[in-house]
Design an enzyme around this catalytic site. Structure first.
Site, PDB file in Angstrom:
ATOM      1  N   ASP A 273      42.980  45.500   3.888  1.00  0.00           N
ATOM      2  CA  ASP A 273      44.037  46.503   3.955  1.00  0.00           C
ATOM      3  C   ASP A 273      44.250  47.013   5.372  1.00  0.00           C
ATOM      4  O   ASP A 273      44.819  48.091   5.570  1.00  0.00           O
ATOM      5  CB  ASP A 273      43.696  47.691   3.041  1.00  0.00           C
ATOM      6  CG  ASP A 273      44.471  47.635   1.730  1.00  0.00           C
ATOM      7  OD1 ASP A 273      45.171  46.635   1.508  1.00  0.00           O
ATOM      8  OD2 ASP A 273      44.374  48.584   0.932  1.00  0.00           O
ATOM      9  N   ASP A 426      35.436  54.566  -8.339  1.00  0.00           N
ATOM     10  CA  ASP A 426      34.225  54.014  -8.943  1.00  0.00           C
ATOM     11  C   ASP A 426      33.707  54.902 -10.072  1.00  0.00           C
ATOM     12  O   ASP A 426      33.348  54.430 -11.153  1.00  0.00           O
ATOM     13  CB  ASP A 426      33.153  53.822  -7.877  1.00  0.00           C
ATOM     14  CG  ASP A 426      33.009  55.035  -6.969  1.00  0.00           C
ATOM     15  OD1 ASP A 426      33.658  56.064  -7.231  1.00  0.00           O
ATOM     16  OD2 ASP A 426      32.243  54.952  -5.990  1.00  0.00           O
TER      17      ASP A 426
END
Length: 736
Positions: A273, A426
């Site tokens: 990214d 997460d």
């Protein structure tokens, strides 16, 4: 007439042991001196140096003491001047910091509250110092109450009237409020301490019983002939999400490409990214190098980079070929798994269809780099060894750490996949998978190398994200938890233990109790905290946290002070996430240094020597212009200056709290409170030193941290010193 000697004084002296009868000779003539004879051998005894000093000796002694006093004052003045110079530099000469990047609205409410407490404390301290100089030494609650009962009937002066009014107002209005809030925080403190104690007892039980996750049907890779077992190797997808990771991209890609797994049963996705084109070209070149070696690896770069890491992972899982794979392993850019990582984790899914996640433990290549990394190692060792392991064994649930884990792709899909609604994607997927009935396993024996933040600024940003995201997630997940079909005790564990106690209560009471209430009780002795709250219980809890890292026992006091110092950052992050403030959805990539252990460097050198013969063939598929551009970029990346000075940032909340605690320590000194004074003094100095953090990066990896007092050469600690003079002399040099 000459001065007559006091006969009574001379006769009143006790005779020394072993001496004879004293004889005193008195002379009227001033030209003679008085001689005292104590026994026949008195003349042979050594002369007492403390008697008989003449005027010249006294003058030299006084000059020496005056010189020492002036030197001490000059040292303190230089210390204070260096601090002011550093603060001035940060206020007016900060380079490269704009209004847009600072986000002035961030944390303004907490800063204003601290400033109000600081100004109020300074006013009260000045008033009480004036009362102290007047002789009104009534700084304890009992003395103040006694003083109010015996006020003289005569009309006092104006200052005396104000002092009496302050004592009445303090006892009737301020003390009950502070006492109620302090009792509430102490109750939360005790509940959290009991939770820590239970976790430690659970860890001891696991150690005593030697409880470890077992592979159903036996470990196929421990068999002498795995081919005879006809083991079916699962299809594994490995993902490496990264964003502008110039320092560590090659380490992670190299480690993942050497995983011991059949080449036709594994696919590596490098999910880049990065918005820096130079870094993109470097990563593309690294991927191309390993592809030429026969590794099944691909490079992906998103055109629309939204959702941070969650958006990156979600985009990669949308590829058509993902349906051919059964498991996905995730590694952040600074993680370096061992070649046998998949062989130690993937077999746990065998014959266990309810298992959704296998998490490995983190290991740190730079845990001894400086005091900051040592303190982080204490926290994370307790997190993995105690929290994660106990929750795995007794609950079959824990928070996914975002990396160094293997997921069953079916569990991800049934739980809704990666969502971009928080910065803790997460933890989000772990909670949703748990609500869908999936179980987790934590492997404490499987370790993956990674890197700890080496600067306070990077660590501070990381902790802000780690503590604001869970509160934001709690707001979003609470309705789903309440309406889920899991057992009631699992709901209670999620709400009260996982979220409220460990994510909300811990930073709340730590900041409120030790950074706000404790300094305020110095000005309101009627609400004074007991000694066991300030000293005994925190030290016991700190020792319990250090148990998983026994080599860190010498750092128990810095650890206790540092955790209280970090509470302001954690509290601010918790408030931001809970009330959806502007900084709650902010993701700052943690700065890496690209550290490697000695064994990693030796192994890398050996691998490079073995593959040196095929190096000219690595880029056969690339054009000459691409090869030239790639080599130019690599030369640019390797050109690191030998002296690099870090731009410092002023942390206003920490600075205000430092002065608040130091003001309270002066007030406790007036009331002669020993433990309270030392705790406030050292805690205030810790805040002040973290504010005055200066990092100088020299050649040969020598890092001098003036805020953390550690000199390192590579990974070997050369000196651990609390030399304040050295610290502030460096600050003065930096200011100059």
């Amino acid at each position: 007439m000459a001065q007559r000697l006091d006969f009574k004084v001379l006769m009143g002296k006790e005779s020394k042991k072993g001496g004879g009868t004293p004889v005193v000779v008195k002379m009227e003539n001033p030209n003679y001196s008085v001689v005292e004879i104590d026994g026949p051998d008195a003349a042979l005894r050594p002369v007492d140096k403390s008697r008989g000093k003449n005027a010249k000796q006294v003058r030299w002694v006084l000059l020496l003491k005056a010189h020492r006093a002036v030197g001490c004052v000059a040292w303190l003045a230089g210390l204070f001047w260096a601090l002011l110079g550093t603060i001035k530099k940060r206020l007016f000469f900060r380079e490269g910091v704009t209004v847009a990047t600072e986000k002035l609205g961030k944390g303004k409410l907490v800063l204003r509250v601290i400033r109000v407490f600081l100004v109020t404390s300074l006013v009260i301290l000045g008033f009480e110092v004036a009362a102290y100089l007047k002789g009104w030494h009534y700084f304890e609650a009992s003395a103040a109450a006694e003083y109010l009962h015996r006020i003289p009937m005569a009309a006092p002066n104006l200052l005396h009237m104000f002092y009496v009014a302050w004592l009445n107002f303090r006892a009737d209005y301020i003390a009950p409020t502070i006492l109620g809030l302090s009792n509430f925080c102490v109750a939360l403190f005790l509940v959290q301490s009991v939770d820590r104690l239970v976790l430690c007892l659970g860890c001891l039980w696991i150690k005593f019983k030697k409880i470890k996750p077992e592979i159903r049907g036996g470990d196929p890779f421990k068999s002498p002939d795995i081919e005879a077992l006809d083991y079916k190797w699962p299809m594994v997808l490995v993902q490496i999400p990264m964003c502008n990771e110039r320092e560590v991209y090659d380490q992670s890609i190299s480690a993942v490409c050497q995983l011991d797994w059949p080449k036709d049963r594994i696919l590596i996705q490098v999910l880049d990214d990065s918005d820096d084109e130079d870094i993109q070209w470097l990563i593309r070149g690294e991927v191309d190098k390993w592809r030429q070696k026969g590794v099944n690896i691909i490079y992906r770069h998103r055109l629309l980079r939204t959702g941070y890491k969650a958006g990156n992972l979600n985009s990669a899982m949308g590829c058509d070929y993902v349906k051919d794979y059964e498991f996905v392993a995730i590694f952040d850019a600074d993680f370096q798994p061992n070649p046998d990582y998949l062989k130690l984790t993937v077999p746990h899914f065998k014959d266990n269809p309810e298992l959704g996640l296998v998490q490995a433990r983190w290991s740190f290549v730079n845990k001894d780099e400086n005091l900051l990394t040592r303190l982080q190692n204490i926290n994370l060792c307790f997190h993995f060894e105690v929290e994660q392991q106990v929750n795995s064994v007794f609950m079959n649930f824990f928070g996914f750490n975002g990396t160094a884990g293997v997921w069953r792709i079916k569990a991800l899909e049934e739980s809704g996949g990666w969502l971009e609604r928080t910065t803790v994607e997460d933890m989000d997927i772990a909670v949703r998978a748990h609500l869908n009935g999936w179980k987790f396993i934590f492997l404490n024996d499987v370790k993956v190398l990674c890197e700890l933040p080496e600067s306070y600024e990077a660590y501070r940003k990381q902790q802000h994200r780690w503590h604001s995201g869970p509160m934001q997630l709690f707001r979003l997940c609470l309705p789903a938890i309440l309406t889920s079909k899991i057992a009631l005790w699992k709901k209670a564990n999620l709400i009260f233990l996982f979220f409220l106690l460990r994510k909300l209560i811990l930073p709340f009471y730590s900041f409120t109790l030790f950074c706000i209430i404790l300094p305020l009780t110095m000005f309101v002795p009627e609400a004074e905290l007991p000694l066991w709250v300030i000293c005994y219980v925190p030290i016991v809890m700190s020792f319990m946290n250090i148990v998983p890292a026994p080599k860190s026992f010498p750092f128990v006091v810095p650890y206790l002070l540092f955790e209280n110092t970090m509470s302001v950052t954690k509290f601010n992050a918790m408030v931001s996430g809970l009330f959806q403030l502007g900084s709650s959805y902010e993701w700052v990539v943690t700065k890496k240094a690209g550290r490697s252990s000695e064994s990693d460097l030796l192994a890398a050198a050996e691998r490079e020597s073995k593959t040196s013969t095929i190096q000219p063939q690595l880029h056969r598929g690339s054009s000459e212009s691409e090869i030239g551009q790639l080599s130019l970029l690599k030369e640019k990346a390797e050109a690191v200056p030998k002296l690099k000075k870090k731009v410092n940032k002023l942390y206003r909340k920490e600075l205000a709290l430092a002065f608040l605690l130091l003001t309270a320590s002066v007030r406790s000194l007036l009331s002669a409170q020993g433990v309270h004074f030392y705790f406030l003094l050292f805690q205030g100095v810790t805040f002040l030193l973290l504010e005055d953090e200066v990092y100088i990066l020299l050649d040969h990896n020598i890092i001098i941290t003036t805020s953390l007092y550690v000199w390192c050469d590579g990974n070997d600690v050369k000196q651990f010193s609390y030399d304040i003079n050295m610290v502030f002399s460096m600050c003065m040099a930096d200011t100059a």
